[in-house]
Scaffold this active site. Structure first.
Site, mmCIF file in Angstrom:
data_model
loop_
_atom_site.group_PDB
_atom_site.id
_atom_site.type_symbol
_atom_site.label_atom_id
_atom_site.label_comp_id
_atom_site.label_asym_id
_atom_site.label_seq_id
_atom_site.Cartn_x
_atom_site.Cartn_y
_atom_site.Cartn_z
ATOM 1 C CE LYS A 113 -10.835 37.694 -88.928
ATOM 2 N NZ LYS A 113 -9.689 36.896 -88.521
ATOM 3 C CD GLU A 161 -9.931 50.716 -79.646
ATOM 4 O OE1 GLU A 161 -10.760 49.897 -80.131
ATOM 5 O OE2 GLU A 161 -9.167 50.421 -78.711
ATOM 6 N NE ARG A 196 -0.638 37.970 -84.531
ATOM 7 C CZ ARG A 196 -1.722 37.486 -83.934
ATOM 8 N NH1 ARG A 196 -2.798 38.239 -83.839
ATOM 9 N NH2 ARG A 196 -1.747 36.271 -83.433
ATOM 10 C CG HIS A 252 22.831 60.374 -84.308
ATOM 11 N ND1 HIS A 252 23.967 61.143 -84.259
ATOM 12 C CD2 HIS A 252 22.829 59.766 -85.513
ATOM 13 C CE1 HIS A 252 24.616 61.029 -85.412
ATOM 14 N NE2 HIS A 252 23.951 60.191 -86.191
ATOM 15 C CE LYS A 298 -10.397 44.056 -80.744
ATOM 16 N NZ LYS A 298 -10.694 43.464 -82.036
HETATM 17 C C1 G6Q Z 1 -4.538 41.209 -85.011
HETATM 18 C C2 G6Q Z 1 -5.430 41.444 -83.911
HETATM 19 C C3 G6Q Z 1 -5.847 42.871 -83.718
HETATM 20 C C4 G6Q Z 1 -6.967 43.322 -84.654
HETATM 21 C C5 G6Q Z 1 -7.535 44.643 -84.143
HETATM 22 C C6 G6Q Z 1 -8.635 45.174 -85.015
HETATM 23 O O1 G6Q Z 1 -4.152 40.116 -85.349
HETATM 24 O O2 G6Q Z 1 -6.498 40.583 -83.992
HETATM 25 O O3 G6Q Z 1 -4.769 43.753 -83.828
HETATM 26 O O4 G6Q Z 1 -6.499 43.457 -85.956
HETATM 27 O O5 G6Q Z 1 -7.996 44.457 -82.841
HETATM 28 O O6 G6Q Z 1 -9.675 44.258 -85.130
HETATM 29 P P1 G6Q Z 1 -10.780 44.450 -86.209
HETATM 30 O O7 G6Q Z 1 -10.149 44.364 -87.567
HETATM 31 O O8 G6Q Z 1 -11.776 43.349 -85.987
HETATM 32 O O9 G6Q Z 1 -11.379 45.805 -86.000
#
Ligand code: G6Q
Length: 577
Positions: A206, A212, A268, A384, A512
């Site tokens: 986003k 990462e 999320r 288990h 982050k």
């Molecule tokens: C979710 C969080 C988090 C996010 C990741 C990736 O609600 O905000 O899990 O989705 O940190 O972020 P980007 O999509 O911006 O890379």
């Protein structure tokens, strides 16, 4: 919203728990053969049985009064009408708009967002059809055989979980891979199996700034370029999903190959958006729309059903009941379905990132328990592993058992056995096993009296351990959509009760930021930051062992022992560099 603790409804629930804590569910069932009818409901292809909970009609009345007192109906209305319920970031949380297939207008700052949603869905349709049909070709003219989603958190867990859950609906000639971890092993091991000529990368972020994801995307591009003469052909292999078109362009992805999301989609909660692109490629756009439709059906149910018949509301209020009044602060989710094996991981993020909060809207500290610890794994394997603790451990857990009545792979009587295991567990957790019963069974099995006496305490089970059971006919795109939306709304309702913001994630943002400082130091760059002596020495230890920082920049308080310092030969250079 502030604390619910001072409310009369809260106090009444506390007193009511005092009454209920000595009640055994066995007795509740014994006096009421209608208990299942009373405490189960069906909606959106799901049967929700909540009769195996330590509740009676008074409990539900009190919980409903609390929900009313917290203004839940108004809050639901606010969510569906696009008000900025994510109050720290001043944004709406509009995942419901992404599956609003009836297209009633939903405005953000006076602008209807539905035309944008429809435009991106149409773009997804054209693109997914091109990839699935083989019309979309890689740089050497071959069709795509593998799709690699690069993302993390909300840009990873949802698409991965749903793609894997809907495997029976996949295009037969396409493979799907998900890379999230900055650990080079993840990408390296994934790419080992793949051919650059036929691999398509989806970079899902986003923000398009996540370390990462960006590091993995750059490494993937280097891998691809190592075989291509014409760099312009990279466009055939990279698409992006993002809200940040500038950063996407800066990375070098053609804006025509970017699928937009918007700041009103929380990470999320974004599986319904273009973040779901791998799902749409895997199952086709028509089935993806079915997935959206399943969620929309749950939205409609949530929005319109009376609280007493409202699946997400009941589920949420049961969670509040245990978390805040019975002090059970963890909740296990066990899907009895191999395709749903990642559901607990997915819901762990959705729930814990949403409701793991410590401040009320007015900034006050939260002094009640909020989001529980969510965990779990696939049944029957879980039986288990840790079910022993469920049955006899001193820790209490509440459980959701999720099982489809039909399998996509009916193999002899396997599925009946799986169902039997699942239902037997819910029964055992409810009923336990009395000393009388155990004695009787051991006598019948021919155990001598002294042996019965010795083993009796160990073979008895108290029972009275609460669980919900969710059944559906089969895992389909629509039932899965309904199931996920059920949990999303449950989480939202709980956030309303607790008076917290379920839609921000400052803890993730902190993570982050923090890594950036240490990374610079790890690379030998000087920094203004000061660390505690533990962190400082751990950083230095890593520098010394890796040997990729100038010795002058390093000093350990304690000398390294047992380590042969051979400098950079210790650093196994990443194969993708
Ligand atoms: C979710 C969080 C988090 C996010 C990741 C990736 O609600 O905000 O899990 O989705 O940190 O972020 P980007 O999509 O911006 O890379």
């Amino acid at each position: 919203m502030d604390s619910p603790k001072e409310l009369a409804e809260w106090t009444e629930l506390q007193m009511h728990w005092q009454e209920m804590s000595s009640v055994h569910m066995r007795d509740l069932f014994a006096v009421d053969d209608q208990r299942f009818d009373r405490y189960s409901l069906e909606a959106c292809g799901l049967l929700f049985d909540y009769s195996k909970n330590i509740i009676n009609s008074k409990t539900l009345d009190l919980l409903t009064s609390l929900a009313d007192r917290r203004g839940l109906a108004t809050k639901i209305q606010q969510m569906f009408s696009g008000e900025p319920i994510n109050f720290t970031e001043q944004r709406p949380a509009l995942h419901i708009a992404l599956r609003n297939r009836t297209d009633y207008p939903i405005a953000v700052n006076g602008k209807d967002v539905m035309p944008d949603v429809d435009r991106v869905l149409q773009q997804m349709r054209i693109f997914t059809e091109a990839v699935r049909s083989g019309e979309w070709l890689g740089y050497s003219g071959k069709r795509i055989t593998d799709v690699v989603n690069i993302g993390i958190g909300g840009s990873h867990l949802g698409p991965m979980m749903v793609t894997k859950a809907l495997k029976p609906y996949h295009h037969p000639d396409l493979g799907f891979h998900f890379v999230s971890n900055i650990d080079g092993t993840h990408l390296t091991e994934t790419l080992k199996k793949l051919n650059p000529e036929t691999t398509l990368f989806i970079v899902s972020s986003k923000s398009f700034t996540t370390q990462e994801t960006l590091s993995n995307a750059h490494a993937a591009r280097r891998w691809l370029l190592s075989g291509i003469k014409d760099g312009g052909q990279v466009a055939r292999h990279f698409v992006a999903v993002s809200a940040n078109s500038k950063k996407v362009a800066a990375f070098g992805i053609n804006p025509d190959n970017m699928f937009s999301i918007w700041d009103w989609v929380g990470g999320r909660y974004s599986v319904w958006s273009a973040i779901g692109l791998p799902i749409a490629i895997a199952i086709g756009m028509d089935q993806f729309v079915e997935f959206l439709n399943g969620a929309r059906e749950m939205d409609q149910h949530f929005r319109t059903a009376d609280f007493s018949q409202n699946m997400p509301v009941i589920m949420a209020m049961l969670g509040v009941w245990y978390n805040n009044f019975a002090s059970i602060n963890n909740h296990a989710i066990m899907p009895y379905d191999q395709y749903l094996r990642l559901l607990p991981d997915y819901l762990q993020q959705t729930d814990m990132e949403s409701n793991g909060k410590g401040k009320h809207a007015n900034g006050d500290d939260v002094t009640i328990s909020t989001g529980p610890i969510i965990w779990g794994s696939v049944g029957a394997d879980a039986q288990h592993a840790y079910f022993q603790l469920f049955h006899q451990g001193r820790q209490s857990t509440t459980c959701d058992f999720i099982v489809p009545v039909r399998s996509h792979n009916e193999l002899g009587d396997h599925h009946q056995k799986l169902l039997a295991n699942c239902l037997a567990q819910t029964e055992a957790l409810l009923m336990g096993r009395s000393a009388h019963q155990v004695q009787h069974e051991m006598r019948l099995a021919g155990y001598p009296g002294d042996e019965i006496k010795r083993l009796l305490p160990h073979r008895t089970f108290s029972g009275n351990r609460p669980s919900n059971t969710i059944l559906m006919e089969q895992i389909t795109p629509a039932t899965l959509g309904s199931l996920i939306a059920l949990y999303e709304h449950k989480i939202f309702v709980q956030g309303v009760i607790w008076g917290i913001n379920s839609f921000d994630q400052w803890g993730v943002e902190l993570g982050k930021e923090l890594a950036g400082v240490i990374l610079a130091e790890m690379k030998g760059q000087s920094s203004e930051a000061s660390h505690d002596c533990s962190t400082m020495n751990l950083v230095r230890y890593c520098q010394l062992v890796r040997g990729d920082t100038k010795p002058a920049a390093m000093k350990l308080d304690k000398p390294l022992t047992g380590y042969k310092m051979t400098g950079s030969q210790h650093s196994t250079g990443p194969t993708l560099e």
